[in-house]
Design a protein around this motif. Structure first.
Motif, PDB file in Angstrom:
ATOM      1  N   PRO A  53      -2.442   5.994  -2.487  1.00  0.00           N
ATOM      2  CA  PRO A  53      -3.044   5.748  -1.165  1.00  0.00           C
ATOM      3  C   PRO A  53      -4.308   4.908  -1.226  1.00  0.00           C
ATOM      4  CG  PRO A  53      -3.611   7.929  -1.952  1.00  0.00           C
ATOM      5  CD  PRO A  53      -2.872   7.246  -3.077  1.00  0.00           C
TER       6      PRO A  53
ATOM      7  N   LYS B  47       2.701  -0.897  13.736  1.00  0.00           N
ATOM      8  CA  LYS B  47       1.373  -1.486  13.964  1.00  0.00           C
ATOM      9  C   LYS B  47       1.298  -2.766  13.174  1.00  0.00           C
ATOM     10  CE  LYS B  47      -1.354   1.732  15.936  1.00  0.00           C
ATOM     11  NZ  LYS B  47      -2.332   1.404  16.959  1.00  0.00           N
TER      12      LYS B  47
ATOM     13  N   TYR C 236       2.731   0.925   4.684  1.00  0.00           N
ATOM     14  CA  TYR C 236       1.763  -0.157   4.871  1.00  0.00           C
ATOM     15  C   TYR C 236       2.034  -1.322   3.923  1.00  0.00           C
ATOM     16  CZ  TYR C 236      -1.504   2.512   7.749  1.00  0.00           C
ATOM     17  OH  TYR C 236      -2.104   3.201   8.759  1.00  0.00           O
TER      18      TYR C 236
ATOM     19  N   ARG D  13       1.840   5.998   3.709  1.00  0.00           N
ATOM     20  CA  ARG D  13       0.562   6.666   3.953  1.00  0.00           C
ATOM     21  C   ARG D  13       0.674   7.536   5.182  1.00  0.00           C
ATOM     22  NH1 ARG D  13      -4.731   4.180   2.546  1.00  0.00           N
ATOM     23  NH2 ARG D  13      -5.453   5.500   4.208  1.00  0.00           N
ATOM     24  N   LYS D  14      -0.203   8.523   5.236  1.00  0.00           N
ATOM     25  CA  LYS D  14      -0.300   9.315   6.442  1.00  0.00           C
ATOM     26  C   LYS D  14      -1.085   8.505   7.471  1.00  0.00           C
ATOM     27  CE  LYS D  14      -1.251  14.042   7.670  1.00  0.00           C
ATOM     28  NZ  LYS D  14      -2.551  14.220   8.321  1.00  0.00           N
ATOM     29  N   LEU D  15      -0.607   8.471   8.701  1.00  0.00           N
ATOM     30  CA  LEU D  15      -1.348   7.788   9.749  1.00  0.00           C
ATOM     31  C   LEU D  15      -2.451   8.715  10.250  1.00  0.00           C
ATOM     32  CD1 LEU D  15       1.637   6.336  11.784  1.00  0.00           C
ATOM     33  CD2 LEU D  15       0.193   5.093  10.216  1.00  0.00           C
ATOM     34  N   ALA D  16      -3.540   8.105  10.694  1.00  0.00           N
ATOM     35  CA  ALA D  16      -4.672   8.913  11.163  1.00  0.00           C
ATOM     36  C   ALA D  16      -4.348   9.583  12.489  1.00  0.00           C
ATOM     37  CB  ALA D  16      -5.905   8.041  11.302  1.00  0.00           C
ATOM     38  N   TYR D  17      -3.445   8.997  13.234  1.00  0.00           N
ATOM     39  CA  TYR D  17      -3.009   9.596  14.494  1.00  0.00           C
ATOM     40  C   TYR D  17      -1.550   9.204  14.687  1.00  0.00           C
ATOM     41  CZ  TYR D  17      -4.461   4.865  15.747  1.00  0.00           C
ATOM     42  OH  TYR D  17      -4.642   3.507  15.762  1.00  0.00           O
TER      43      TYR D  17
ATOM     44  N   VAL E 249       1.771   7.600  15.843  1.00  0.00           N
ATOM     45  CA  VAL E 249       2.130   6.368  16.531  1.00  0.00           C
ATOM     46  C   VAL E 249       3.614   6.459  16.849  1.00  0.00           C
ATOM     47  CG1 VAL E 249       2.214   3.863  16.398  1.00  0.00           C
ATOM     48  CG2 VAL E 249       0.438   5.101  15.184  1.00  0.00           C
TER      49      VAL E 249
ATOM     50  N   MET F  23       0.824  -1.211   0.000  1.00  0.00           N
ATOM     51  CA  MET F  23       0.000   0.000   0.000  1.00  0.00           C
ATOM     52  C   MET F  23       0.856   1.258   0.000  1.00  0.00           C
ATOM     53  SD  MET F  23      -2.981  -1.180   2.589  1.00  0.00           S
ATOM     54  CE  MET F  23      -4.057   0.236   2.564  1.00  0.00           C
TER      55      MET F  23
END
Lengths: 142, 87
Positions: free
Chosen positions: A128, A87, A60, A46-50, A52, A43
Protein backbone atom coordinates in the motif's frame (compact mmCIF):
# COMPACT_ATOMS: atom_id res chain seq x y z
CA UNK A 1 3.74 18.19 -25.10
CA UNK A 2 3.11 18.63 -21.41
CA UNK A 3 4.03 16.50 -18.44
CA UNK A 4 1.06 14.77 -16.91
CA UNK A 5 0.31 12.23 -14.26
CA UNK A 6 -2.97 10.33 -14.39
CA UNK A 7 -4.26 8.29 -11.51
CA UNK A 8 -7.24 6.03 -11.92
CA UNK A 9 -9.02 3.52 -9.73
CA UNK A 10 -10.50 0.36 -11.21
CA UNK A 11 -13.38 -1.53 -9.63
CA UNK A 12 -12.41 -4.28 -7.19
CA UNK A 13 -15.06 -6.70 -8.43
CA UNK A 14 -13.21 -7.46 -11.66
CA UNK A 15 -10.94 -10.45 -12.07
CA UNK A 16 -7.20 -10.01 -12.44
CA UNK A 17 -7.32 -10.30 -16.23
CA UNK A 18 -10.17 -7.83 -16.49
CA UNK A 19 -8.32 -5.33 -14.29
CA UNK A 20 -5.25 -5.70 -16.45
CA UNK A 21 -7.34 -5.26 -19.57
CA UNK A 22 -8.83 -2.07 -18.16
CA UNK A 23 -5.41 -0.65 -17.37
CA UNK A 24 -4.12 -1.54 -20.81
CA UNK A 25 -7.19 0.00 -22.37
CA UNK A 26 -6.54 3.33 -20.67
CA UNK A 27 -2.88 3.22 -21.59
CA UNK A 28 -3.85 2.51 -25.18
CA UNK A 29 -5.98 5.67 -25.22
CA UNK A 30 -2.90 7.68 -24.31
CA UNK A 31 -0.59 6.06 -26.85
CA UNK A 32 -3.16 6.14 -29.65
CA UNK A 33 -3.74 9.87 -29.29
CA UNK A 34 -0.12 10.89 -29.56
CA UNK A 35 0.88 10.54 -25.93
CA UNK A 36 4.10 9.06 -24.67
CA UNK A 37 4.24 6.82 -21.60
CA UNK A 38 7.07 7.64 -19.25
CA UNK A 39 6.38 5.28 -16.35
CA UNK A 40 3.60 3.22 -14.88
CA UNK A 41 3.21 2.80 -11.16
CA UNK A 42 1.02 -0.06 -10.05
CA UNK A 43 -0.15 0.82 -6.56
CA UNK A 44 -2.31 -2.27 -6.36
CA UNK A 45 -5.50 -2.96 -4.47
CA UNK A 46 -6.08 -0.45 -1.70
CA UNK A 47 -8.80 0.33 0.74
CA UNK A 48 -10.68 3.46 -0.27
CA UNK A 49 -11.00 6.17 2.35
CA UNK A 50 -14.73 6.35 1.69
CA UNK A 51 -17.07 4.12 -0.33
CA UNK A 52 -17.31 4.97 -4.00
CA UNK A 53 -20.35 3.52 -5.76
CA UNK A 54 -20.64 1.17 -2.78
CA UNK A 55 -17.16 -0.20 -3.31
CA UNK A 56 -14.84 -0.30 -0.32
CA UNK A 57 -11.67 -1.03 -2.21
CA UNK A 58 -10.12 -0.18 -5.53
CA UNK A 59 -7.19 -0.96 -7.78
CA UNK A 60 -4.92 2.08 -8.12
CA UNK A 61 -2.74 2.78 -11.11
CA UNK A 62 -0.67 5.87 -11.78
CA UNK A 63 0.50 6.60 -15.30
CA UNK A 64 3.19 9.21 -15.92
CA UNK A 65 3.01 10.45 -19.48
CA UNK A 66 3.83 13.26 -21.83
CA UNK A 67 0.92 14.29 -23.97
CA UNK A 68 -0.62 17.12 -25.96
CA UNK A 69 -3.36 19.00 -24.11
CA UNK A 70 -6.14 17.69 -26.35
CA UNK A 71 -5.46 14.14 -25.23
CA UNK A 72 -6.52 14.83 -21.66
CA UNK A 73 -10.02 15.85 -22.70
CA UNK A 74 -10.37 12.66 -24.72
CA UNK A 75 -8.92 10.47 -21.96
CA UNK A 76 -11.19 11.94 -19.30
CA UNK A 77 -14.21 11.69 -21.58
CA UNK A 78 -13.57 7.99 -22.15
CA UNK A 79 -12.93 7.34 -18.47
CA UNK A 80 -16.17 9.04 -17.58
CA UNK A 81 -18.02 6.66 -19.90
CA UNK A 82 -16.18 3.65 -18.54
CA UNK A 83 -18.16 2.19 -15.67
CA UNK A 84 -15.26 0.14 -14.38
CA UNK A 85 -13.25 3.23 -13.53
CA UNK A 86 -14.31 4.56 -10.14
CA UNK A 87 -12.06 7.60 -9.87
CA UNK A 88 -9.52 9.35 -11.99
CA UNK A 89 -7.42 12.45 -11.74
CA UNK A 90 -4.90 14.09 -14.02
CA UNK A 91 -2.28 16.42 -12.65
CA UNK A 92 -0.23 18.68 -14.90
CA UNK A 93 3.37 19.50 -14.10
CA UNK A 94 4.24 22.75 -15.81
CA UNK A 95 6.72 24.78 -13.77
CA UNK A 96 10.42 24.05 -13.85
CA UNK A 97 10.45 22.95 -10.22
CA UNK A 98 7.47 20.72 -10.74
CA UNK A 99 9.06 19.07 -13.75
CA UNK A 100 12.19 18.44 -11.73
CA UNK A 101 10.01 16.76 -9.14
CA UNK A 102 8.22 14.85 -11.89
CA UNK A 103 11.51 13.41 -13.09
CA UNK A 104 12.35 12.45 -9.53
CA UNK A 105 9.07 10.62 -9.07
CA UNK A 106 9.48 8.85 -12.40
CA UNK A 107 12.95 7.75 -11.39
CA UNK A 108 11.56 6.43 -8.10
CA UNK A 109 8.87 4.48 -9.92
CA UNK A 110 11.30 3.01 -12.41
CA UNK A 111 13.55 1.98 -9.55
CA UNK A 112 10.63 0.45 -7.69
CA UNK A 113 9.54 -1.46 -10.78
CA UNK A 114 13.03 -2.75 -11.41
CA UNK A 115 13.84 -3.77 -7.86
CA UNK A 116 11.18 -6.42 -7.16
CA UNK A 117 11.49 -7.91 -10.64
CA UNK A 118 13.48 -10.78 -9.18
CA UNK A 119 10.77 -11.53 -6.63
CA UNK A 120 7.41 -12.96 -7.62
CA UNK A 121 5.05 -10.23 -8.77
CA UNK A 122 2.21 -11.17 -6.45
CA UNK A 123 4.12 -9.94 -3.44
CA UNK A 124 4.49 -6.50 -4.90
CA UNK A 125 0.83 -6.00 -5.72
CA UNK A 126 -0.72 -5.54 -2.25
CA UNK A 127 1.94 -3.08 -1.08
CA UNK A 128 0.00 0.00 0.00
CA UNK A 129 2.98 2.34 -0.18
CA UNK A 130 2.89 5.70 -1.87
CA UNK A 131 5.59 6.49 -4.39
CA UNK A 132 8.59 7.88 -2.60
CA UNK A 133 12.26 7.13 -2.85
CA UNK A 134 12.31 6.24 0.85
CA UNK A 135 9.37 3.84 0.64
CA UNK A 136 10.27 0.19 0.82
CA UNK A 137 8.26 -1.97 -1.56
CA UNK A 138 8.60 -4.89 0.85
CA UNK A 139 6.11 -3.40 3.32
CA UNK A 140 3.03 -5.58 3.34
CA UNK A 141 -0.56 -4.81 4.09
CA UNK A 142 -1.77 -6.52 7.25
CA UNK B 1 -0.02 36.22 31.29
CA UNK B 2 -3.70 35.42 31.54
CA UNK B 3 -3.86 34.26 27.97
CA UNK B 4 -1.03 31.88 27.37
CA UNK B 5 -0.41 30.16 24.15
CA UNK B 6 -2.15 26.79 24.19
CA UNK B 7 0.19 25.26 21.66
CA UNK B 8 3.92 25.46 21.63
CA UNK B 9 5.30 27.52 18.78
CA UNK B 10 6.76 25.09 16.31
CA UNK B 11 8.80 25.39 13.21
CA UNK B 12 7.81 24.26 9.78
CA UNK B 13 8.43 20.54 9.52
CA UNK B 14 8.63 20.67 5.79
CA UNK B 15 11.33 23.33 5.88
CA UNK B 16 13.29 21.20 8.32
CA UNK B 17 13.14 18.25 5.96
CA UNK B 18 13.78 20.53 2.98
CA UNK B 19 10.72 19.35 1.12
CA UNK B 20 10.56 20.97 -2.30
CA UNK B 21 7.29 19.56 -3.48
CA UNK B 22 4.51 17.66 -1.75
CA UNK B 23 3.11 14.77 -3.70
CA UNK B 24 -0.52 13.99 -2.95
CA UNK B 25 0.19 10.25 -3.04
CA UNK B 26 2.76 10.52 -0.28
CA UNK B 27 0.49 10.27 2.74
CA UNK B 28 3.31 10.29 5.25
CA UNK B 29 4.08 13.86 4.34
CA UNK B 30 0.45 14.91 4.58
CA UNK B 31 -0.02 13.29 7.98
CA UNK B 32 1.56 16.16 9.91
CA UNK B 33 -1.01 18.61 8.70
CA UNK B 34 -4.12 16.53 9.30
CA UNK B 35 -6.18 16.45 12.47
CA UNK B 36 -7.63 13.26 13.93
CA UNK B 37 -10.73 13.86 11.90
CA UNK B 38 -8.77 14.46 8.76
CA UNK B 39 -9.29 18.17 8.73
CA UNK B 40 -6.51 20.38 7.50
CA UNK B 41 -4.73 21.79 10.54
CA UNK B 42 -4.31 25.55 10.62
CA UNK B 43 -0.90 27.06 10.29
CA UNK B 44 -1.05 28.59 13.74
CA UNK B 45 -1.17 25.14 15.31
CA UNK B 46 1.25 23.24 13.12
CA UNK B 47 3.75 26.03 12.63
CA UNK B 48 3.99 25.37 8.92
CA UNK B 49 5.32 28.18 6.82
CA UNK B 50 2.98 29.78 4.32
CA UNK B 51 4.70 28.30 1.31
CA UNK B 52 4.44 24.74 2.59
CA UNK B 53 0.95 25.20 3.96
CA UNK B 54 -0.24 26.15 0.50
CA UNK B 55 1.46 23.12 -1.01
CA UNK B 56 0.07 20.77 1.59
CA UNK B 57 -3.44 22.16 1.19
CA UNK B 58 -3.44 21.39 -2.52
CA UNK B 59 -2.01 17.95 -1.89
CA UNK B 60 -4.60 17.09 0.77
CA UNK B 61 -7.44 18.17 -1.47
CA UNK B 62 -6.11 16.02 -4.27
CA UNK B 63 -5.70 13.05 -1.96
CA UNK B 64 -9.30 13.47 -0.84
CA UNK B 65 -10.53 13.48 -4.41
CA UNK B 66 -8.80 10.22 -5.16
CA UNK B 67 -10.13 8.53 -2.01
CA UNK B 68 -6.70 8.22 -0.43
CA UNK B 69 -7.87 10.08 2.68
CA UNK B 70 -11.45 10.70 3.79
CA UNK B 71 -13.25 14.03 3.49
CA UNK B 72 -14.96 13.74 6.86
CA UNK B 73 -14.79 11.46 9.84
CA UNK B 74 -17.70 11.87 12.23
CA UNK B 75 -20.13 9.76 14.21
CA UNK B 76 -22.26 9.01 11.17
CA UNK B 77 -19.35 8.24 8.98
CA UNK B 78 -16.95 6.25 11.08
CA UNK B 79 -13.69 4.94 9.77
CA UNK B 80 -12.87 1.74 11.65
CA UNK B 81 -9.25 2.60 11.99
CA UNK B 82 -8.31 5.91 10.45
CA UNK B 83 -4.63 5.30 10.93
CA UNK B 84 -4.82 2.17 8.87
CA UNK B 85 -5.17 4.38 5.84
CA UNK B 86 -2.02 6.29 6.56
CA UNK B 87 1.04 4.21 6.84
Amino acid sequence: MNHYETLFVVKPTLTDEETKAQIEKNIAIITDNGGEIVAIDDMGMRKLAYPVEKNERGYYTVVYHKAPATLIAELERQMRYNEDVLKFMTVKYAKKKEIAQYDKMVAAVVKKNDAPAAQPKQEEAPAPEATEPAAEPAKEEA
Amino acid sequence: MAERRKFKKRYCRYCEQKVEFIDYKDLNLLKFSLSERFKIMPRRLTGNCKRHQEMVTVAIKRARQTALIPYVVDRKNVVDNPFELIR
